[in-house]
Design an enzyme around this catalytic site. Structure first.
Site, mmCIF file in Angstrom:
data_model
loop_
_atom_site.group_PDB
_atom_site.id
_atom_site.type_symbol
_atom_site.label_atom_id
_atom_site.label_comp_id
_atom_site.label_asym_id
_atom_site.label_seq_id
_atom_site.Cartn_x
_atom_site.Cartn_y
_atom_site.Cartn_z
ATOM 1 N N ARG A 151 7.614 9.870 11.588
ATOM 2 C CA ARG A 151 6.155 10.789 11.239
ATOM 3 C C ARG A 151 5.759 11.300 12.268
ATOM 4 N NH1 ARG A 151 1.515 9.085 6.945
ATOM 5 N NH2 ARG A 151 1.738 7.315 8.279
ATOM 6 N N ARG A 209 1.715 -3.038 6.177
ATOM 7 C CA ARG A 209 1.371 -2.412 5.471
ATOM 8 C C ARG A 209 2.338 -2.435 4.093
ATOM 9 N NH1 ARG A 209 2.381 2.844 9.438
ATOM 10 N NH2 ARG A 209 0.738 3.729 8.362
ATOM 11 N N ARG A 227 0.955 8.357 15.513
ATOM 12 C CA ARG A 227 -0.486 7.642 15.081
ATOM 13 C C ARG A 227 0.525 6.334 15.541
ATOM 14 N NH1 ARG A 227 -0.912 8.039 8.419
ATOM 15 N NH2 ARG A 227 -1.279 6.058 9.011
ATOM 16 N N LYS A 274 1.531 11.139 -0.025
ATOM 17 C CA LYS A 274 0.518 11.183 -0.256
ATOM 18 C C LYS A 274 -0.141 12.551 0.362
ATOM 19 C CE LYS A 274 -0.702 7.090 0.234
ATOM 20 N NZ LYS A 274 -0.113 6.538 0.715
ATOM 21 N N ARG A 281 -7.359 1.492 -2.670
ATOM 22 C CA ARG A 281 -6.303 0.404 -2.227
ATOM 23 C C ARG A 281 -6.596 -0.806 -2.499
ATOM 24 N NH1 ARG A 281 -4.474 4.072 2.687
ATOM 25 N NH2 ARG A 281 -3.226 2.983 3.656
HETATM 26 P P1 ADP Z 1 1.477 9.086 3.171
HETATM 27 O O1 ADP Z 1 0.507 10.242 3.430
HETATM 28 O O2 ADP Z 1 1.832 8.290 1.821
HETATM 29 O O3 ADP Z 1 1.197 7.665 4.156
HETATM 30 P P2 ADP Z 1 3.048 11.565 4.618
HETATM 31 O O4 ADP Z 1 2.380 12.746 3.110
HETATM 32 O O5 ADP Z 1 2.576 11.715 5.799
HETATM 33 O O6 ADP Z 1 3.199 9.849 4.094
HETATM 34 O O7 ADP Z 1 4.629 11.872 4.624
HETATM 35 C C1 ADP Z 1 5.479 10.167 5.366
HETATM 36 C C2 ADP Z 1 6.336 11.472 6.316
HETATM 37 O O8 ADP Z 1 6.922 11.243 5.899
HETATM 38 C C3 ADP Z 1 5.714 12.333 6.974
HETATM 39 O O9 ADP Z 1 7.016 12.448 8.375
HETATM 40 C C4 ADP Z 1 6.123 13.864 6.030
HETATM 41 O O10 ADP Z 1 6.888 14.690 6.505
HETATM 42 C C5 ADP Z 1 7.615 13.422 5.083
HETATM 43 N N1 ADP Z 1 8.117 13.487 3.929
HETATM 44 C C6 ADP Z 1 6.760 13.202 3.018
HETATM 45 N N2 ADP Z 1 7.209 13.429 1.900
HETATM 46 C C7 ADP Z 1 8.741 13.530 2.262
HETATM 47 C C8 ADP Z 1 10.023 13.747 0.908
HETATM 48 N N3 ADP Z 1 9.778 13.821 -0.488
HETATM 49 N N4 ADP Z 1 11.222 13.464 1.345
HETATM 50 C C9 ADP Z 1 10.864 13.029 2.765
HETATM 51 N N5 ADP Z 1 10.456 13.466 3.642
HETATM 52 C C10 ADP Z 1 9.090 13.647 3.457
HETATM 53 P P1 AMP Z 2 -3.638 5.388 6.035
HETATM 54 O O1 AMP Z 2 -3.451 6.633 7.039
HETATM 55 O O2 AMP Z 2 -3.514 6.313 4.500
HETATM 56 O O3 AMP Z 2 -1.718 5.271 6.061
HETATM 57 O O4 AMP Z 2 -4.284 4.137 6.442
HETATM 58 C C1 AMP Z 2 -4.161 3.865 7.545
HETATM 59 C C2 AMP Z 2 -5.014 1.910 7.352
HETATM 60 O O5 AMP Z 2 -6.212 3.056 7.845
HETATM 61 C C3 AMP Z 2 -4.021 1.576 6.358
HETATM 62 O O6 AMP Z 2 -3.264 0.654 7.221
HETATM 63 C C4 AMP Z 2 -5.892 0.505 6.959
HETATM 64 O O7 AMP Z 2 -5.694 -0.242 7.590
HETATM 65 C C5 AMP Z 2 -7.030 1.871 6.743
HETATM 66 N N1 AMP Z 2 -7.232 2.686 5.660
HETATM 67 C C6 AMP Z 2 -7.105 3.461 5.050
HETATM 68 N N2 AMP Z 2 -7.845 3.853 3.472
HETATM 69 C C7 AMP Z 2 -7.909 2.433 3.404
HETATM 70 C C8 AMP Z 2 -9.394 1.962 2.678
HETATM 71 N N3 AMP Z 2 -8.873 2.796 1.088
HETATM 72 N N4 AMP Z 2 -8.647 0.445 2.438
HETATM 73 C C9 AMP Z 2 -8.786 -0.608 3.530
HETATM 74 N N5 AMP Z 2 -8.277 0.272 4.187
HETATM 75 C C10 AMP Z 2 -7.707 1.152 4.307
#
Ligand code: ADP
Ligand code: AMP
Length: 214
Positions: free
Chosen positions: A127, A172, A161, A13, A88
């Site tokens: 990541r 998660r 993170r 995302k 969420r």
């Molecule tokens: P989210 O925001 O949904 O938690 P991220 O965009 O941070 O996910 O992506 C998680 C990890 O996976 C990052 O390190 C990113 O570089 C990698 N990633 C994202 N999309 C892809 C994909 N289509 N194929 C392989 N790796 C990906």
């Molecule tokens: P994310 O960066 O989206 O992976 O979110 C990291 C963490 O933040 C999650 O595991 C939750 O603990 C919290 N969080 C983020 N967005 C929300 C949401 N919309 N509702 C509840 N918790 C959230």
């Protein structure tokens, strides 16, 4: 244009939101980023959120809903926004609908990035991001062009993170399936959601998204 990107943790995302932000001139609103900023500030809300985030649990709906409500009012959202990580839970989705109605706004697209659970652990555990500008990378799938140097700002410090570890990923994903899964049905039931195949490469996923957004 206002957009919701749905998908499990690690689905891509944030990666795609940055690209949509650049291509369409709309702003990414990541509730996870907002909570991490709050935690870094050391505020009482931030401390409460960090404990839950590090345990892989969701923070309370009320906290998130008020946070996003005031963020959407900021001038940089006037051209449009991408909701990343929100809503969420079904109560969050219902609160968002009510809030947007009050503000005279609407969501134009709800897009789910679909990824197999098995891929999540590898994506999340690999990541990292630039400590200076926040650009996202991955140990295997998205390395900087020059090792140890951020492509975007030339920074040489990177961070991971605290919740990006295998134990937390499992909680998660559980929270995602239990609490966020029903949102897909909520929007699909209203004929409002579409899906893209998030198992494809980062560039391919961007192409699929642009195919929907136009
Ligand atoms: P989210 O925001 O949904 O938690 P991220 O965009 O941070 O996910 O992506 C998680 C990890 O996976 C990052 O390190 C990113 O570089 C990698 N990633 C994202 N999309 C892809 C994909 N289509 N194929 C392989 N790796 C990906
Ligand atoms: P994310 O960066 O989206 O992976 O979110 C990291 C963490 O933040 C999650 O595991 C939750 O603990 C919290 N969080 C983020 N967005 C929300 C949401 N919309 N509702 C509840 N918790 C959230």
């Amino acid at each position: 244009m206002n957009l919701i990107l749905l998908g499990a943790p690690g689905a891509g995302k944030g990666t795609q939101a940055k690209r949509v932000e650049d291509a369409y001139g709309i702003v990414q609103l990541s509730t996870g980023d907002m909570l991490r900023a709050e935690a870094a500030s050391g505020s009482a809300i931030g401390r409460e959120a960090k404990t839950l985030m590090d345990a892989g649990q969701l923070v309370p709906d009320a906290m998130i809903i008020s946070m996003i409500g005031s963020r959407i009012d900021k001038p940089d959202c006037r051209n449009g926004f991408i909701l990343d990580g929100f809503p969420r839970t079904v109560p969050q989705a219902e609160a968002l609908d009510a809030m947007l109605k009050d503000k005279g706004l609407k969501i134009d697209h709800v897009i789910e990035i679909k990824v197999d659970d098995d891929a999540m652990v590898e994506r999340i555990c690999g990541r990292y991001s630039c400590a200076k500008c926040g650009a996202g990378y991955h140990d295997t799938f998205q390395k900087p062009k020059k090792e140890g140097v951020c492509d975007v700002c030339g920074g040489t410090e990177f961070k991971r993170r605290s919740d990006d570890n295998e134990a937390t990923v499992r909680s998660r994903l559980k929270a995602y399936h239990e609490k966020t899964g029903p949102i897909v049905a909520y929007y699909a039931g209203q004929g409002r959601s579409k899906a893209v195949d998030g198992m494809q490469s980062i560039d391919d996923v961007t192409r699929q998204l642009k195919g929907i957004l136009g």
